[in-house]
Design a protein around this motif. Sequence first.
Motif, short mmCIF file in Angstrom:
data_model
loop_
_atom_site.label_atom_id
_atom_site.label_comp_id
_atom_site.label_asym_id
_atom_site.label_seq_id
_atom_site.Cartn_x
_atom_site.Cartn_y
_atom_site.Cartn_z
N ALA A 20 30.97 41.73 40.88
CA ALA A 20 31.72 40.78 40.05
C ALA A 20 32.85 41.47 39.30
O ALA A 20 33.99 40.99 39.27
N PHE A 21 32.57 42.65 38.68
CA PHE A 21 33.61 43.37 37.93
C PHE A 21 34.74 43.83 38.85
O PHE A 21 35.93 43.73 38.50
N LEU A 22 34.39 44.33 40.03
CA LEU A 22 35.41 44.80 40.96
C LEU A 22 36.29 43.64 41.45
O LEU A 22 37.51 43.78 41.57
N MET A 23 35.67 42.50 41.73
CA MET A 23 36.44 41.36 42.23
C MET A 23 37.36 40.80 41.14
O MET A 23 38.47 40.36 41.43
N ILE A 24 36.92 40.82 39.89
CA ILE A 24 37.78 40.39 38.78
C ILE A 24 38.97 41.35 38.65
O ILE A 24 40.13 40.93 38.47
N GLY A 25 38.69 42.66 38.75
CA GLY A 25 39.76 43.64 38.68
C GLY A 25 40.76 43.48 39.82
O GLY A 25 41.98 43.57 39.61
N TYR A 26 40.26 43.22 41.01
CA TYR A 26 41.15 43.03 42.17
C TYR A 26 41.99 41.77 42.01
O TYR A 26 43.18 41.74 42.37
N GLN A 27 41.36 40.74 41.44
CA GLN A 27 42.09 39.48 41.23
C GLN A 27 43.26 39.68 40.29
O GLN A 27 44.35 39.11 40.47
N LYS A 28 43.09 40.52 39.25
CA LYS A 28 44.17 40.78 38.30
C LYS A 28 45.31 41.58 38.92
O LYS A 28 46.46 41.50 38.49
N MET A 29 44.98 42.35 39.98
CA MET A 29 46.01 43.14 40.66
C MET A 29 46.84 42.29 41.61
O MET A 29 47.96 42.66 41.96
N MET A 30 46.30 41.15 42.02
CA MET A 30 46.98 40.31 43.01
C MET A 30 48.09 39.50 42.35
O MET A 30 47.92 38.95 41.26
N PRO A 31 49.26 39.39 43.01
CA PRO A 31 50.32 38.48 42.50
C PRO A 31 49.89 37.03 42.68
O PRO A 31 49.61 36.58 43.79
N THR B 135 36.05 45.52 48.63
CA THR B 135 36.86 45.25 47.43
C THR B 135 37.54 46.53 46.94
O THR B 135 38.72 46.51 46.55
N LEU B 136 36.81 47.64 46.96
CA LEU B 136 37.41 48.93 46.56
C LEU B 136 38.58 49.30 47.47
O LEU B 136 39.64 49.74 46.99
N ILE B 137 38.38 49.14 48.78
CA ILE B 137 39.45 49.44 49.73
C ILE B 137 40.64 48.51 49.49
O ILE B 137 41.81 48.95 49.53
#
Length: 574
Positions: free
Chosen positions: A505-516, A554-556
Amino acid sequence: MKKETIGFMLGLFVLFGGYYAINYHYAQKQQQEMNERQNNLKATQPKNHTSPNESMAPKPQATTIIASSVENQTQAIPAPEKEVALQPLTVANPSDLIIKKSYATFEFTPMGGCLGNNSLAGEKLAYDDPSPVSVVQNYYICKAYGFRIGTLDLREQPAGISKTPQGDLQIVQRAGGLEITRVFKFSDKNYSGDLQIVIKNISQSPQNTNVDFELGATSDNKNHGGMFSSVPPQYHSAAVRLPDGKVLREFTPFDESAGPKALLNESGSFFSWMTADSLYWMNTVMPLNQMPVGFEIMRTGFNYGKDALSQVDQTGYQAWVKQPVNLAIGQSVVYNYKIYIGPKNETILKDFDQYHLSEAIDYGFFKIIARPMYHIIYFIHGLVNNWGIAIIILTILINIIFLPLQIKGYASAQKLQVIQPQMKALQEKYKEDKQALQRETMALMSKSGVNPLSGCLPLLPQIPVFFALDSCLRHTFDLRQSPFFFWIKDLTQHDPYFVLPILMAFLMIGYQKMMPMPSMDPTQAKMMKFLPILFSVFMVFYPSGLALYVITNTLISMIRQAFLTRHYKKASAK
């Protein structure tokens, strides 16, 4: 001389009269004992555990037998001039009921000659549960390899059980003018064996009927499986492979209010195999004769528990192999089968490729992806000797394959970001005219070279891969009870401490913030923010191996996103 003759005649009369009187006495006594055993069995069995065919079970009756040698084909034998009384069917030695092999122990029931208690050597229910594994879950009911003649159920009839000189198990039953002799010969490896069934007409009239045997189909236990269940699913079912290669499968779930129902009825054909199985285990027969057989799956409408005092936790199902019999007086017919009672292990099942037995592993709708994925991950495991690391490497390979699509999707998202101010201006200008807004927005995208679907394009192929990997991890026997590191003891079970779903969940939230993020109304924006949390809740009781895949993926994705963002910023600066 006359007195001597009379004395001689009286002596013969007494001798033969006594002989017949003694025979009659013992015959009546044996019949009485059989009736008492059956009455005691019925009296101790609860009503909701009663077999649906119990009321039709025939009583033991006197029959006649014709002496002959058994050949692997139907043969006519001349009827004898007079009938010979048959000996009662008994168990020659209690130890004859048990077959022990290096890989399993099989115990047969004296009543009905069914496969009763069975356990596989070296296997346990779970990494933290040392209970032995039973391929066939019969509870106390005679099911697997129990017979019926037409509608006469022989599973509650006595059976003559003995060992042959070669050490094979021989079971004999007689009813309805037929004698059924089945011989089990288990091999010393590969969980397999041979089953020979000899059906002989011992009556004084032709016999045209079916002689069927059951595979021991059963249901999932109550409260097993489900999206938010901590108890792993069992996926009990029964299936048959047709001559054209199509596999027909009927799942057999627990249903507390289920009534009797015919689920599948395939008429006589040349099937590759027929099975009653679960997620990891299978009891399968493969016909060897060039004679058609039928296959029937039915729900009995009865529910039962482990014993008379246990709560109901299984629904009764039956899977019948139907053997047509048309015998003249004295004829016999032989059916031969290869049997497999063991794990759904692809490596072991390779030995049965001629029967296409590996197709009994049900990878589901995405099997066209899941099966190759298994072979890839199996190859990787051979190099690294850890299934968790093999999953991580497989995830890296999948991302390499999808990298061109990911780059294209990112480039499209960047173009969309460039025209965001113009799109907002159009939304303000045409906020009262939705059709005009849509028309002008599409025209702007076309002029700017932006494809509205290109952002979703990288996600589309990942969806079937995700579900295929889920199926692969669930159904691959090799992953069963395979540890990763630390607290993960079984990659096919959920994380017992829920560390992986929380980390996901934390990784997916972080990835979502990186996405335009494209422009959207506030309601849509809030929904997008909650998606990672909802997805993690959805994954709470999924296999930890699948959670490991999502975390690695998600990390990749985060690393790729950071690299592409940096690359496009440098390109824009130039």
